[in-house]
Scaffold this motif. Structure first.
Motif, PDB file in Angstrom:
ATOM      1  N   GLN A 194      -9.876   8.586   8.934  1.00 34.15           N
ATOM      2  CA  GLN A 194      -9.763   9.857   9.648  1.00 34.15           C
ATOM      3  C   GLN A 194      -8.379   9.999  10.270  1.00 34.15           C
ATOM      4  N   GLY A 195      -7.856   8.901  10.812  1.00 36.81           N
ATOM      5  CA  GLY A 195      -6.520   8.933  11.387  1.00 36.81           C
ATOM      6  C   GLY A 195      -5.458   9.207  10.340  1.00 36.81           C
ATOM      7  N   LEU A 196      -5.547   8.513   9.196  1.00 31.79           N
ATOM      8  CA  LEU A 196      -4.586   8.752   8.117  1.00 31.79           C
ATOM      9  C   LEU A 196      -4.673  10.190   7.624  1.00 31.79           C
ATOM     10  N   TYR A 197      -5.877  10.723   7.533  1.00 30.63           N
ATOM     11  CA  TYR A 197      -6.049  12.104   7.077  1.00 30.63           C
ATOM     12  C   TYR A 197      -5.333  13.075   8.010  1.00 30.63           C
ATOM     13  N   MET A 198      -5.421  12.840   9.322  1.00 29.55           N
ATOM     14  CA  MET A 198      -4.799  13.759  10.289  1.00 29.55           C
ATOM     15  C   MET A 198      -3.275  13.714  10.270  1.00 29.55           C
ATOM     16  N   MET A 199      -2.693  12.721   9.588  1.00 32.63           N
ATOM     17  CA  MET A 199      -1.237  12.687   9.502  1.00 32.63           C
ATOM     18  C   MET A 199      -0.752  12.788   8.064  1.00 32.63           C
ATOM     19  N   THR A 200      -1.676  13.126   7.141  1.00 31.66           N
ATOM     20  CA  THR A 200      -1.281  13.403   5.758  1.00 31.66           C
ATOM     21  C   THR A 200      -1.956  14.704   5.306  1.00 31.66           C
ATOM     22  N   MET A 201      -3.010  14.596   4.544  1.00 33.10           N
ATOM     23  CA  MET A 201      -3.625  15.793   3.963  1.00 33.10           C
ATOM     24  C   MET A 201      -4.179  16.752   5.014  1.00 33.10           C
TER      25      MET A 201
ATOM     26  N   LEU B 277       0.849  -1.193   0.000  1.00 28.78           N
ATOM     27  CA  LEU B 277       0.000   0.000   0.000  1.00 28.78           C
ATOM     28  C   LEU B 277       0.884   1.242   0.000  1.00 28.78           C
ATOM     29  N   ILE B 278       0.697   2.105  -0.989  1.00 27.05           N
ATOM     30  CA  ILE B 278       1.458   3.342  -1.103  1.00 27.05           C
ATOM     31  C   ILE B 278       0.579   4.501  -0.638  1.00 27.05           C
ATOM     32  N   VAL B 279       1.085   5.267   0.313  1.00 28.44           N
ATOM     33  CA  VAL B 279       0.354   6.410   0.874  1.00 28.44           C
ATOM     34  C   VAL B 279       1.300   7.612   0.944  1.00 28.44           C
ATOM     35  N   PRO B 280       0.769   8.818   1.106  1.00 37.17           N
ATOM     36  CA  PRO B 280       1.661   9.978   1.267  1.00 37.17           C
ATOM     37  C   PRO B 280       2.539   9.827   2.503  1.00 37.17           C
ATOM     38  N   GLY B 281       3.704  10.461   2.475  1.00 35.46           N
ATOM     39  CA  GLY B 281       4.576  10.459   3.640  1.00 35.46           C
ATOM     40  C   GLY B 281       3.877  11.040   4.844  1.00 35.46           C
ATOM     41  N   PHE B 282       4.152  10.485   6.008  1.00 31.97           N
ATOM     42  CA  PHE B 282       3.484  10.916   7.237  1.00 31.97           C
ATOM     43  C   PHE B 282       4.062  12.243   7.722  1.00 31.97           C
ATOM     44  N   ILE B 283       3.201  13.041   8.323  1.00 32.52           N
ATOM     45  CA  ILE B 283       3.567  14.341   8.886  1.00 32.52           C
ATOM     46  C   ILE B 283       3.396  14.256  10.398  1.00 32.52           C
ATOM     47  N   ASP B 284       4.474  14.465  11.123  1.00 37.21           N
ATOM     48  CA  ASP B 284       4.439  14.468  12.593  1.00 37.21           C
ATOM     49  C   ASP B 284       4.501  15.922  13.041  1.00 37.21           C
ATOM     50  N   ALA B 285       3.421  16.403  13.659  1.00 30.19           N
ATOM     51  CA  ALA B 285       3.257  17.841  13.887  1.00 30.19           C
ATOM     52  C   ALA B 285       3.822  18.351  15.207  1.00 30.19           C
ATOM     53  N   HIS B 286       4.437  17.464  16.004  1.00 33.65           N
ATOM     54  CA  HIS B 286       4.945  17.936  17.303  1.00 33.65           C
ATOM     55  C   HIS B 286       5.845  16.869  17.908  1.00 33.65           C
TER      56      HIS B 286
END
Length: 432
Positions: free
Chosen positions: A349-356, A64-73
């Motif tokens: 929803q979880g994936l959305y909060m760490m990507t888009m 599964l290919i997904v956008p790179g994760f964004i860690d906001a803090h």
């Protein structure tokens, strides 16, 4: 340069949405095309491969290919003190954080930890991070230099604090302003680097330092701001005693011009109705840090109320109080926090909060958080069958992307990350 096609199942959110369970793009037999560090195309394998007959092909079929994760803090100096036993916030800072951060006056030491820190991010699929350094300007330089070597998007800043901390970690209002200004000039907008003004939290910055940083915030409206807010009830009472003339904790930051878009507040566990409304009005961001909040016994983030106020949200590990660099694990713990609050958090929803969703909150959707044409080629290849247990859980090959993600959020960790790409180049693979 010849384009490269990556084959596999592809999942992302092409647009900003309030309904990630409905508004997503999924190509079960998909293809992602990159060239010169950018996404060129994405879609079904059959049509994409016809359009690019001369492309180099990398076959990740079954993954599964997904956008790179964004860690906001999170805190890069706390890498070495992750999993330190048994305190709540204020005691934990005193006993673990401050002694560790004093080591970072030595730039060579900071460089060593920065290298380990980035490797941990890549092992876990994180391609963008919003990071606290230490009070030492040289440590911040070391972090940006390490990220630049991989053309990674890094949002970071020198911590500022001039009271209630050990003398070796203390700066002054003028020094905090001068150092931060120099670092902005050196790093903000240079390559993929972005700067964040970083008062650690209101108790460790005097009104004079807050005013000095507020002046910088006014001078650089596109610079990020990061700090902590309402993590611990004792902390909130402390802030009231230090800033008695303010309505509430958020009002302290607001008074100095720090509540605005691109301002990210870690934790936000015990907010008043007025504070939630102010988040909505200002465009500021709340970073949901579930593993840290559970580890320090700080409280349970109120996701339902945050969403009800249309607050910008992002998911975050908060290493080192956070217990894992894995955003997959963090998503799983966020689900459990929501269960305790008797609300729901789906895997999409979880994936959305760490990507888009995170990218939208940070105003960076043109570069990261999705696989749209023209964005930076930051993406992660997940292996849904990385061990015998996940193979058993997902056997049959008919699992939906939602089910795969949920299983990985509960059972996965860095082993589920088969490969991580930053600007189109592989920075982590399964053989490491």
């Amino acid at each position: 340069m010849t384009p490269c096609i990556y084959l596999g199942s592809i999942l992302h959110f092409p647009s900003i949405t309030d309904s990630p369970d409905e508004n997503f793009a999924y190509f079960e037999r998909g293809a992602l095309v990159t060239r010169n560090g950018k996404v060129v195309d994405v879609g079904d394998k059959a049509s994409i491969t016809l359009k690019y007959p001369d492309a180099t092909v990398v076959d990740y079929t079954g993954k599964l290919i997904v956008p790179g994760f964004i860690d906001a803090h999170l805190h890069f100096p706390q890498t070495e003190m992750i999993a330190s036993y048994g305190e709540q916030l204020l005691e934990w800072l005193e006993n673990y954080t401050f002694p560790t951060e004093q080591k970072f006056s030595d730039k060579s030491y900071a460089e060593r930890i920065a290298d380990i820190f980035l490797k941990q991010l890549y092992r876990n699929g994180t391609t963008t991070a919003m990071v606290y350094s230490t009070v030492h300007k040289e440590a911040c330089d070391a972090l940006f230099e390490a990220a630049t070597a991989h053309n990674m998007m890094m949002i970071a800043g020198k911590v500022c604090m001039d009271r209630h901390c050990p003398e070796p970690l203390r700066d002054t209002p003028s020094q905090a302003q001068k150092d931060s200004d120099e670092l902005i000039q050196r790093w903000h907008g240079k390559g993929r680097n972005l700067y964040a003004l970083t008062p650690r939290f209101a108790p460790t910055s005097s009104p004079e330092q807050m005013a000095a940083l507020g002046e910088l915030a006014a001078s650089y409206p596109d610079v990020f701001i990061q700090t902590h807010l309402s993590e611990n009830k004792n902390e909130i009472e402390w802030v009231k005693s230090l800033y008695p003339n303010h309505i509430d904790y958020l009002d302290v930051y607001d008074h100095y011009g720090m509540v605005r878009p691109r301002a990210v507040y870690g934790h936000c566990l015990h907010l008043s109705e007025r504070e939630w409304q102010r988040f909505n009005e200002s465009g500021a961001v709340a970073a949901f840090c579930p593993t840290s909040n559970l580890f320090l016994g700080s409280g349970l983030f109120d996701l339902e109320t945050a969403k009800g106020h249309n607050v910008n949200l992002a998911l975050a590990t908060d290493v080192g109080a956070g217990t894992s660099f894995s955003m997959l694990r963090t998503m799983g713990e966020a689900y459990k926090v929501c269960q305790l609050r008797h609300t729901k958090l789906s895997s999409l929803q979880g994936l959305y909060m760490m990507t888009m969703g995170a990218a939208a909150s940070l105003q960076l959707t043109e570069s990261i958080g999705n696989l749209n044409k023209g964005t930076d080629a930051d993406f992660v290849v997940l292996d849904p069958h990385f061990d015998s247990l996940t193979q058993l859980r997902l056997e049959g090959g008919t699992s939906s992307p939602q089910d795969i993600l949920f299983a990985l959020s509960m059972l996965g960790d860095d082993r589920a990350v088969h490969a991580t790409y930053v600007s189109g180049k592989e920075v982590k693979n399964q053989q490491e």
